[in-house]
Design a protein around this motif. Structure first.
Motif, mmCIF file in Angstrom:
data_model
loop_
_atom_site.group_PDB
_atom_site.id
_atom_site.type_symbol
_atom_site.label_atom_id
_atom_site.label_comp_id
_atom_site.label_asym_id
_atom_site.label_seq_id
_atom_site.Cartn_x
_atom_site.Cartn_y
_atom_site.Cartn_z
ATOM 1 N N SER A 170 0.808 -1.221 0.000
ATOM 2 C CA SER A 170 0.000 0.000 0.000
ATOM 3 C C SER A 170 0.840 1.270 0.000
ATOM 4 O O SER A 170 0.389 2.318 -0.460
ATOM 5 C CB SER A 170 -0.932 0.003 1.218
ATOM 6 O OG SER A 170 -0.177 -0.096 2.424
ATOM 7 N N ASP A 171 2.081 1.174 0.488
ATOM 8 C CA ASP A 171 2.951 2.352 0.486
ATOM 9 C C ASP A 171 3.801 2.449 -0.779
ATOM 10 O O ASP A 171 4.702 3.290 -0.868
ATOM 11 C CB ASP A 171 3.849 2.359 1.724
ATOM 12 C CG ASP A 171 4.777 1.158 1.792
ATOM 13 O OD1 ASP A 171 4.705 0.299 0.882
ATOM 14 O OD2 ASP A 171 5.570 1.069 2.741
ATOM 15 N N GLY A 172 3.507 1.583 -1.755
ATOM 16 C CA GLY A 172 4.193 1.671 -3.040
ATOM 17 C C GLY A 172 5.468 0.868 -3.138
ATOM 18 O O GLY A 172 6.118 0.860 -4.195
ATOM 19 N N ARG A 173 5.859 0.177 -2.104
ATOM 20 C CA ARG A 173 7.084 -0.617 -2.135
ATOM 21 C C ARG A 173 6.807 -2.018 -2.683
ATOM 22 O O ARG A 173 5.688 -2.502 -2.625
ATOM 23 C CB ARG A 173 7.691 -0.720 -0.730
ATOM 24 C CG ARG A 173 8.164 0.614 -0.166
ATOM 25 C CD ARG A 173 8.686 0.447 1.254
ATOM 26 N NE ARG A 173 9.148 1.712 1.800
ATOM 27 C CZ ARG A 173 10.384 2.171 1.661
ATOM 28 N NH1 ARG A 173 11.282 1.446 1.002
ATOM 29 N NH2 ARG A 173 10.732 3.335 2.184
ATOM 30 N N THR A 174 7.865 -2.638 -3.179
ATOM 31 C CA THR A 174 7.740 -3.987 -3.735
ATOM 32 C C THR A 174 7.938 -5.031 -2.648
ATOM 33 O O THR A 174 8.849 -4.925 -1.821
ATOM 34 C CB THR A 174 8.770 -4.206 -4.851
ATOM 35 O OG1 THR A 174 8.391 -3.420 -5.982
ATOM 36 C CG2 THR A 174 8.830 -5.662 -5.279
ATOM 37 N N ASN A 175 7.076 -6.026 -2.650
ATOM 38 C CA ASN A 175 7.186 -7.148 -1.733
ATOM 39 C C ASN A 175 7.450 -8.408 -2.566
ATOM 40 O O ASN A 175 6.790 -8.650 -3.583
ATOM 41 C CB ASN A 175 5.895 -7.316 -0.927
ATOM 42 C CG ASN A 175 5.995 -8.472 0.057
ATOM 43 O OD1 ASN A 175 6.900 -8.520 0.884
ATOM 44 N ND2 ASN A 175 5.061 -9.408 -0.049
ATOM 45 N N VAL A 176 8.440 -9.204 -2.149
ATOM 46 C CA VAL A 176 8.795 -10.428 -2.859
ATOM 47 C C VAL A 176 8.816 -11.578 -1.862
ATOM 48 O O VAL A 176 9.485 -11.494 -0.830
ATOM 49 C CB VAL A 176 10.183 -10.316 -3.540
ATOM 50 C CG1 VAL A 176 10.463 -11.572 -4.366
ATOM 51 C CG2 VAL A 176 10.267 -9.080 -4.407
ATOM 52 N N LYS A 177 8.086 -12.628 -2.158
ATOM 53 C CA LYS A 177 8.114 -13.791 -1.279
ATOM 54 C C LYS A 177 8.146 -15.064 -2.103
ATOM 55 O O LYS A 177 7.604 -15.136 -3.208
ATOM 56 C CB LYS A 177 6.914 -13.799 -0.334
ATOM 57 C CG LYS A 177 5.575 -14.009 -1.005
ATOM 58 C CD LYS A 177 4.475 -14.096 0.044
ATOM 59 C CE LYS A 177 3.115 -14.373 -0.613
ATOM 60 N NZ LYS A 177 2.033 -14.508 0.401
ATOM 61 N N GLN A 178 8.812 -16.069 -1.540
ATOM 62 C CA GLN A 178 8.924 -17.357 -2.224
ATOM 63 C C GLN A 178 7.580 -18.060 -2.221
ATOM 64 O O GLN A 178 6.834 -18.029 -1.236
ATOM 65 C CB GLN A 178 9.972 -18.226 -1.538
ATOM 66 C CG GLN A 178 10.285 -19.527 -2.270
ATOM 67 C CD GLN A 178 11.452 -20.264 -1.620
ATOM 68 O OE1 GLN A 178 12.197 -19.695 -0.840
ATOM 69 N NE2 GLN A 178 11.578 -21.544 -1.932
ATOM 70 N N SER A 179 7.259 -18.694 -3.337
ATOM 71 C CA SER A 179 6.006 -19.430 -3.450
ATOM 72 C C SER A 179 6.315 -20.895 -3.647
ATOM 73 O O SER A 179 7.235 -21.264 -4.382
ATOM 74 C CB SER A 179 5.183 -18.915 -4.635
ATOM 75 O OG SER A 179 4.050 -19.740 -4.838
ATOM 76 N N ASN A 180 5.537 -21.753 -3.018
ATOM 77 C CA ASN A 180 5.719 -23.186 -3.171
ATOM 78 C C ASN A 180 4.760 -23.766 -4.202
ATOM 79 O O ASN A 180 4.755 -24.960 -4.479
ATOM 80 C CB ASN A 180 5.479 -23.904 -1.831
ATOM 81 C CG ASN A 180 6.544 -23.535 -0.818
ATOM 82 O OD1 ASN A 180 7.721 -23.400 -1.163
ATOM 83 N ND2 ASN A 180 6.139 -23.365 0.438
ATOM 84 N N GLU A 181 3.912 -22.894 -4.781
ATOM 85 C CA GLU A 181 2.946 -23.353 -5.777
ATOM 86 C C GLU A 181 3.534 -23.189 -7.170
ATOM 87 O O GLU A 181 4.346 -22.301 -7.424
ATOM 88 C CB GLU A 181 1.655 -22.553 -5.665
ATOM 89 C CG GLU A 181 0.975 -22.654 -4.325
ATOM 90 C CD GLU A 181 -0.258 -21.776 -4.255
ATOM 91 O OE1 GLU A 181 -0.668 -21.280 -5.328
ATOM 92 O OE2 GLU A 181 -0.804 -21.595 -3.172
#
Length: 350
Positions: free
Chosen positions: A334-345
Motif C-alpha cells: 500500500s505504500d508503493g514498495r515492492t514485496n517479494v516472497k517465495q512461493s511453493n505453488e
C-alpha cells in the motif's frame, strides 16, 4: 536546417512442448531454405519463407492476405508474407521467423509481415509494417551484406543488423528503444521530398519520432521503474514472467528473450542472470535443469528505482529428466514498495 547530431542524410525514396515445436520448425525451415538456395533450384529468385506464431495468452487473430478476414489464430500456425497478426487487450504472442529472429507482440498491436524470404546468395529479408502497438525484436545476426530486417511504422522505419530493440507506435508517433546492438531509425525528410534522414539509436538510447516532423537525435532511454534479476547456478534454465513470456536458455541451448527489454548475462563464475525490466506484479517462475541431478541455487533480486533491492534465495532440486521449479510472488504494498516472497505453488500454465 542541419541534420540532428549523429544523423546521416540519405538520398532516394524510401511450457516444454511449445519450446520443442518452435525450435523444430525454425531449424527445419532454415535448413530447407538454405539447401534450396545453395543448390540453385530457386532459379536466382527469392524464396518465400514461413513464420510461426506462438500464442502466449489471450485472443490472437490472424488475417491471411490483405483481403481476408481476421480469424482466431492457432498455436503453432504457420504464416507467410502478406499475413497480419492482431492482439486483443491482454493478449500476447511470439513470431519466430525462418532465420531464427523472434518478435514478441504485446497487447493491442497489429503487425503485418510484408516480406520474409531467403535469397540464393544466402541473404535473408524480413520486413514488417506496424501501425499501432508494441513489439520487441530479438534479431539473428545478419551474416551477408544483402540481408535486411526492418520494421516500418507511419512515422519511421527501424533497420537493424543483429540486435534487440522495441518499437512502440500509436499511428502518429513512433518510439524505438535499443537494448543491444544498434538500430537506424530512417525518417522521411520533411524539407526534401524523396530523401531520408538516418538517426542512429545505439544500445541504451531511444528515439521518438512524430509523423511528418523533423527528427531529433536519440536520447537516453528511461531507467526501468522496477527490475527483476534471477541468478541461477545452471545456465540451462528458463524464467517465466507473470505474463507467461519465457527468457533464458533451454535444454537444447536455444536462447529465449520474450519479455521486452530482457537480457541474459553470463557471470564470471558461470552463472546465468536473467534480467527483466519493468516486471509487473504476479508470479515469476524459474525452470532449472542440472545434468546428473543436484541442487541449483536461485537468487531473485527485485529493485524499484531509488529503493534498496529485495532478495529471495532458494535451492531447487533438478536433473536432466525434468526441470526443478522455483517461483516468487511479486506484489506492491500500500505504500508503493515492492514485496517479494517465495512461493511453493507452481505458476499456472498459459
Amino acid at each position: 536546417m542541419g541534420n540532428p547530431a549523429g544523423a546521416v542524410r540519405m538520398g532516394g525514396f524510401m511450457t516444454p512442448a511449445r519450446l520443442r515445436t518452435a525450435a523444430g520448425v525454425t531449424v527445419l525451415a532454415f535448413v530447407a531454405f538454405m539447401t534450396l538456395a545453395a543448390s540453385g533450384t530457386l532459379g536466382g529468385r527469392a524464396f518465400g519463407a514461413t513464420t510461426m506464431v506462438t500464442i502466449i495468452s489471450g485472443d490472437i487473430q490472424v488475417r491471411h492476405g490483405a483481403t481476408g478476414s481476421f480469424v482466431s489464430a492457432t498455436d503453432g500456425e504457420v504464416l507467410a508474407a502478406g499475413d497480419t497478426v492482431r492482439t486483443a487487450d491482454g493478449a500476447r504472442a511470439v513470431l519466430t521467423y525462418f532465420e531464427g529472429s523472434t518478435v514478441s507482440i504485446e497487447p493491442n498491436t497489429e503487425l503485418t509481415i510484408e516480406t520474409a524470404s531467403s535469397n540464393p546468395d544466402g541473404s535473408t529479408v524480413v520486413v514488417m509494417q506496424q501501425n499501432v502497438g508494441r513489439t520487441w525484436h530479438v534479431v539473428t545476426k545478419l551474416i551477408t551484406g544483402n540481408s535486411k530486417y526492418e520494421v516500418k511504422t507511419p512515422a519511421s522505419t527501424a533497420s537493424v543488423r543483429g540486435t534487440a530493440f522495441q518499437v512502440d507506435s500509436d499511428g502518429e508517433r513512433t518510439v524505438v528503444t535499443t537494448t543491444e546492438g544498434a538500430v537506424v531509425d530512417r525518417v522521411a525528410d520533411p524539407d526534401r521530398p524523396g530523401e531520408t534522414i538516418d538517426i542512429p539509436v545505439p544500445a541504451g538510447k531511444t528515439h521518438e519520432q512524430k509523423k511528418n516532423a523533423r527528427p531529433a537525435p536519440a536520447a537516453e532511454a528511461p531507467q526501468p521503474e522496477r527490475t527483476l534479476t534471477m541468478t541461477l547456478d545452471d545456465q540451462n534454465s528458463l524464467v517465466i514472467d507473470a505474463e507467461g513470456r519465457k527468457n533464458g536458455i533451454d535444454k537444447n541451448g536455444k536462447k529465449h528473450l520474450e519479455t521486452p527489454g530482457a537480457q541474459l548475462v553470463i557471470t564470471k563464475d558461470g552463472k546465468l542472470q536473467v534480467v527483466l525490466p519493468n516486471v509487473s506484479d504476479g508470479r515469476v517462475e524459474a525452470l532449472v535443469r542440472r545434468a546428473g541431478g543436484g541442487e541449483v541455487d536461485v537468487l531473485t533480486t527485485v529493485e524499484d528505482q531509488g529503493e534498496e533491492p529485495v532478495k529471495v534465495e532458494a535451492k531447487v532440486k533438478a536433473d536432466a529428466g525434468g526441470p526443478g521449479r522455483a517461483s516468487v510472488d511479486v506484489t506492491r504494498t500500500s505504500d508503493g514498495r515492492t514485496n517479494v516472497k517465495q512461493s511453493n505453488e507452481k505458476a499456472p500454465r498459459r
